[in-house]
Design a protein around this motif. Structure first.
Motif, PDB file in Angstrom:
ATOM      1  N   THR A   1      -3.700   9.867   2.030  1.00 57.51           N
ATOM      2  CA  THR A   1      -4.386   9.730   0.740  1.00 57.51           C
ATOM      3  C   THR A   1      -3.594   8.736  -0.100  1.00 57.51           C
ATOM      4  OG1 THR A   1      -3.195  11.641  -0.142  1.00 57.51           O
ATOM      5  CG2 THR A   1      -5.380  12.056   0.736  1.00 57.51           C
ATOM      6  N   PRO A   2      -4.290   7.860  -0.803  1.00 57.30           N
ATOM      7  CA  PRO A   2      -3.580   6.854  -1.596  1.00 57.30           C
ATOM      8  C   PRO A   2      -2.644   7.507  -2.613  1.00 57.30           C
ATOM      9  CG  PRO A   2      -5.915   6.339  -1.505  1.00 57.30           C
ATOM     10  CD  PRO A   2      -5.742   7.708  -0.921  1.00 57.30           C
ATOM     11  N   HIS A   3      -1.467   6.935  -2.740  1.00 60.77           N
ATOM     12  CA  HIS A   3      -0.476   7.405  -3.716  1.00 60.77           C
ATOM     13  C   HIS A   3      -0.544   6.443  -4.904  1.00 60.77           C
ATOM     14  CE1 HIS A   3       3.248   9.192  -5.177  1.00 60.77           C
ATOM     15  NE2 HIS A   3       3.617   7.970  -5.493  1.00 60.77           N
ATOM     16  N   PHE A   4      -0.942   6.968  -6.047  1.00 63.81           N
ATOM     17  CA  PHE A   4      -1.100   6.127  -7.228  1.00 63.81           C
ATOM     18  C   PHE A   4       0.194   6.135  -8.032  1.00 63.81           C
ATOM     19  CE2 PHE A   4      -5.382   7.658  -6.170  1.00 63.81           C
ATOM     20  CZ  PHE A   4      -5.956   6.437  -5.875  1.00 63.81           C
ATOM     21  N   SER A   5       0.825   4.965  -8.101  1.00 64.51           N
ATOM     22  CA  SER A   5       2.124   4.872  -8.752  1.00 64.51           C
ATOM     23  C   SER A   5       2.086   4.115 -10.074  1.00 64.51           C
ATOM     24  CB  SER A   5       3.112   4.171  -7.810  1.00 64.51           C
ATOM     25  OG  SER A   5       2.648   2.861  -7.528  1.00 64.51           O
ATOM     26  N   GLY A   6       0.916   3.714 -10.531  1.00 65.24           N
ATOM     27  CA  GLY A   6       0.833   2.977 -11.786  1.00 65.24           C
ATOM     28  C   GLY A   6       0.548   1.501 -11.580  1.00 65.24           C
ATOM     29  N   ASN A   7       0.771   0.974 -10.399  1.00 59.39           N
ATOM     30  CA  ASN A   7       0.466  -0.413 -10.094  1.00 59.39           C
ATOM     31  C   ASN A   7      -1.005  -0.473  -9.688  1.00 59.39           C
ATOM     32  OD1 ASN A   7       0.023  -2.866  -8.723  1.00 59.39           O
ATOM     33  ND2 ASN A   7       2.196  -3.028  -8.161  1.00 59.39           N
TER      34      ASN A   7
ATOM     35  N   VAL B   1       0.866  -1.165   0.000  1.00 56.72           N
ATOM     36  CA  VAL B   1       0.000   0.000   0.000  1.00 56.72           C
ATOM     37  C   VAL B   1       0.906   1.219   0.000  1.00 56.72           C
ATOM     38  CG1 VAL B   1      -1.979  -1.083   1.129  1.00 56.72           C
ATOM     39  CG2 VAL B   1      -0.200  -0.052   2.513  1.00 56.72           C
ATOM     40  N   SER B   2       0.417   2.295  -0.594  1.00 61.44           N
ATOM     41  CA  SER B   2       1.238   3.493  -0.712  1.00 61.44           C
ATOM     42  C   SER B   2       0.373   4.714  -0.450  1.00 61.44           C
ATOM     43  CB  SER B   2       1.853   3.554  -2.124  1.00 61.44           C
ATOM     44  OG  SER B   2       2.670   4.677  -2.251  1.00 61.44           O
ATOM     45  N   TYR B   3       0.838   5.581   0.474  1.00 59.60           N
ATOM     46  CA  TYR B   3       0.068   6.761   0.855  1.00 59.60           C
ATOM     47  C   TYR B   3       0.950   7.998   0.872  1.00 59.60           C
ATOM     48  CZ  TYR B   3      -3.437   3.483   2.456  1.00 59.60           C
ATOM     49  OH  TYR B   3      -4.370   2.487   2.511  1.00 59.60           O
ATOM     50  N   ASP B   4       0.315   9.129   0.622  1.00 56.77           N
ATOM     51  CA  ASP B   4       0.914  10.432   0.894  1.00 56.77           C
ATOM     52  C   ASP B   4       0.292  10.898   2.202  1.00 56.77           C
ATOM     53  OD1 ASP B   4       2.452  10.683  -1.493  1.00 56.77           O
ATOM     54  OD2 ASP B   4       0.642  11.264  -2.589  1.00 56.77           O
ATOM     55  N   LEU B   5       1.126  11.397   3.123  1.00 51.89           N
ATOM     56  CA  LEU B   5       0.622  11.889   4.400  1.00 51.89           C
ATOM     57  C   LEU B   5       0.641  13.408   4.413  1.00 51.89           C
ATOM     58  CD1 LEU B   5       2.385   9.437   6.887  1.00 51.89           C
ATOM     59  CD2 LEU B   5       0.050   9.321   5.986  1.00 51.89           C
ATOM     60  N   HIS B   6      -0.445  13.990   4.888  1.00 55.12           N
ATOM     61  CA  HIS B   6      -0.572  15.439   5.015  1.00 55.12           C
ATOM     62  C   HIS B   6      -0.949  15.723   6.467  1.00 55.12           C
ATOM     63  CE1 HIS B   6      -0.598  15.547   0.636  1.00 55.12           C
ATOM     64  NE2 HIS B   6      -1.444  14.531   0.697  1.00 55.12           N
ATOM     65  N   TYR B   7      -0.341  16.746   7.037  1.00 56.48           N
ATOM     66  CA  TYR B   7      -0.600  17.037   8.441  1.00 56.48           C
ATOM     67  C   TYR B   7      -0.824  18.531   8.635  1.00 56.48           C
ATOM     68  CZ  TYR B   7       4.313  18.274   8.227  1.00 56.48           C
ATOM     69  OH  TYR B   7       5.508  18.839   7.866  1.00 56.48           O
ATOM     70  N   SER B   8      -1.523  18.839   9.713  1.00 55.13           N
ATOM     71  CA  SER B   8      -1.690  20.237  10.105  1.00 55.13           C
ATOM     72  C   SER B   8      -1.649  20.296  11.627  1.00 55.13           C
ATOM     73  CB  SER B   8      -3.004  20.808   9.562  1.00 55.13           C
ATOM     74  OG  SER B   8      -4.098  20.175  10.157  1.00 55.13           O
ATOM     75  N   PRO B   9      -1.142  21.352  12.215  1.00 58.44           N
ATOM     76  CA  PRO B   9      -0.678  22.553  11.523  1.00 58.44           C
ATOM     77  C   PRO B   9       0.613  22.273  10.752  1.00 58.44           C
ATOM     78  CG  PRO B   9      -0.134  22.697  13.848  1.00 58.44           C
ATOM     79  CD  PRO B   9      -0.955  21.449  13.669  1.00 58.44           C
TER      80      PRO B   9
ATOM     81  N   LEU C   1      -3.066  -2.956  -8.845  1.00 57.24           N
ATOM     82  CA  LEU C   1      -3.403  -3.758  -7.671  1.00 57.24           C
ATOM     83  C   LEU C   1      -3.023  -3.011  -6.385  1.00 57.24           C
ATOM     84  CD1 LEU C   1      -4.655  -6.366  -6.769  1.00 57.24           C
ATOM     85  CD2 LEU C   1      -2.441  -7.483  -7.046  1.00 57.24           C
ATOM     86  N   GLU C   2      -1.842  -2.377  -6.377  1.00 61.31           N
ATOM     87  CA  GLU C   2      -1.422  -1.601  -5.210  1.00 61.31           C
ATOM     88  C   GLU C   2      -2.332  -0.402  -4.994  1.00 61.31           C
ATOM     89  OE1 GLU C   2       2.307   1.217  -4.366  1.00 61.31           O
ATOM     90  OE2 GLU C   2       2.873  -0.909  -4.459  1.00 61.31           O
ATOM     91  N   ALA C   3      -2.728   0.264  -6.084  1.00 61.80           N
ATOM     92  CA  ALA C   3      -3.614   1.419  -5.973  1.00 61.80           C
ATOM     93  C   ALA C   3      -4.976   1.010  -5.404  1.00 61.80           C
ATOM     94  CB  ALA C   3      -3.790   2.084  -7.333  1.00 61.80           C
ATOM     95  N   ALA C   4      -5.513  -0.113  -5.860  1.00 56.76           N
ATOM     96  CA  ALA C   4      -6.812  -0.581  -5.368  1.00 56.76           C
ATOM     97  C   ALA C   4      -6.723  -0.973  -3.891  1.00 56.76           C
ATOM     98  CB  ALA C   4      -7.294  -1.765  -6.201  1.00 56.76           C
ATOM     99  N   THR C   5      -5.653  -1.663  -3.530  1.00 52.51           N
ATOM    100  CA  THR C   5      -5.472  -2.063  -2.124  1.00 52.51           C
ATOM    101  C   THR C   5      -5.323  -0.835  -1.234  1.00 52.51           C
ATOM    102  OG1 THR C   5      -4.372  -4.083  -2.871  1.00 52.51           O
ATOM    103  CG2 THR C   5      -4.091  -3.483  -0.566  1.00 52.51           C
ATOM    104  N   SER C   6      -4.552   0.146  -1.698  1.00 56.39           N
ATOM    105  CA  SER C   6      -4.372   1.383  -0.930  1.00 56.39           C
ATOM    106  C   SER C   6      -5.692   2.107  -0.751  1.00 56.39           C
ATOM    107  CB  SER C   6      -3.358   2.299  -1.630  1.00 56.39           C
ATOM    108  OG  SER C   6      -2.095   1.695  -1.693  1.00 56.39           O
ATOM    109  N   ALA C   7      -6.490   2.197  -1.820  1.00 55.68           N
ATOM    110  CA  ALA C   7      -7.777   2.890  -1.747  1.00 55.68           C
ATOM    111  C   ALA C   7      -8.715   2.191  -0.763  1.00 55.68           C
ATOM    112  CB  ALA C   7      -8.409   2.978  -3.130  1.00 55.68           C
ATOM    113  N   MET C   8      -8.749   0.858  -0.783  1.00 55.10           N
ATOM    114  CA  MET C   8      -9.635   0.123   0.119  1.00 55.10           C
ATOM    115  C   MET C   8      -9.190   0.250   1.580  1.00 55.10           C
ATOM    116  SD  MET C   8     -10.720  -3.354  -1.906  1.00 55.10           S
ATOM    117  CE  MET C   8      -9.055  -3.935  -2.126  1.00 55.10           C
ATOM    118  N   ALA C   9      -7.883   0.361   1.813  1.00 59.48           N
ATOM    119  CA  ALA C   9      -7.367   0.414   3.182  1.00 59.48           C
ATOM    120  C   ALA C   9      -7.265   1.850   3.720  1.00 59.48           C
ATOM    121  CB  ALA C   9      -6.002  -0.259   3.234  1.00 59.48           C
ATOM    122  N   THR C  10      -7.680   2.842   2.918  1.00 57.97           N
ATOM    123  CA  THR C  10      -7.566   4.245   3.348  1.00 57.97           C
ATOM    124  C   THR C  10      -8.283   4.538   4.666  1.00 57.97           C
ATOM    125  OG1 THR C  10      -7.188   5.036   1.105  1.00 57.97           O
ATOM    126  CG2 THR C  10      -8.016   6.641   2.679  1.00 57.97           C
ATOM    127  N   PRO C  11      -9.511   4.047   4.906  1.00 63.88           N
ATOM    128  CA  PRO C  11     -10.154   4.331   6.205  1.00 63.88           C
ATOM    129  C   PRO C  11      -9.329   3.808   7.389  1.00 63.88           C
ATOM    130  CG  PRO C  11     -11.793   3.575   4.646  1.00 63.88           C
ATOM    131  CD  PRO C  11     -10.449   3.370   3.992  1.00 63.88           C
TER     132      PRO C  11
END
Length: 127
Positions: free
Chosen positions: A45-51, A6-14, A53-63
């Motif tokens: 947020t899921p990081h879409f790298s072109g794979n 799975v691949s994610y971009d992390l965003h934080y605040s502040p 299967l990885e993108a779908a798994t990342s999207a499903m595991a986002t919650p």
């Protein structure tokens, strides 16, 4: 068979996160103590790298990823605030002047300000 990741971009605040640094001296060691770190709101947020299967798994595991990052971010200040790190140790100062040698050993060190700069002062034992 290959692993599926799975691949994610992390965003934080502040953003940026402010941190207070407190300098102190313990014996002959200069220390930094961290403080003022707030709780962080972290979102994955899921990081879409072109794979696909990885993108779908990342999207499903986002919650689940967001539940983990939010709970860790909420404790960021509690985890980091109050942590101390040794920066350096003020060494003994050996000397040899015109055949006379000895060592100056620092003690009773204190921090202060001198002309807008950090000053470390104290006493020395001569041996």
């Amino acid at each position: 068979m290959s692993d599926i990741g799975v691949s994610y971009d992390l965003h934080y605040s502040p953003n940026p996160v402010g941190v207070n640094l407190k300098l102190g001296v313990s014996n002959t060691t200069l220390k930094v103590t961290l403080g003022g770190v707030p709780a962080l709101a972290v979102a994955a947020t899921p990081h879409f790298s072109g794979n696909i299967l990885e993108a779908a798994t990342s999207a499903m595991a986002t919650p689940l990823a967001n539940a983990i990052t939010l709970s860790l971010g909420a404790f960021a200040g509690q985890i980091i605030n109050g942590k101390s790190f040794d920066v350096t140790t003020i060494p003994n100062l050996p000397f040899n002047v015109e055949g006379v040698s000895g060592t100056l050993k620092p003690k009773n060190l204190k921090l202060s300000e001198f002309n807008g700069q950090l000053k470390i002062g104290g006493d020395f034992n001569l041996s």
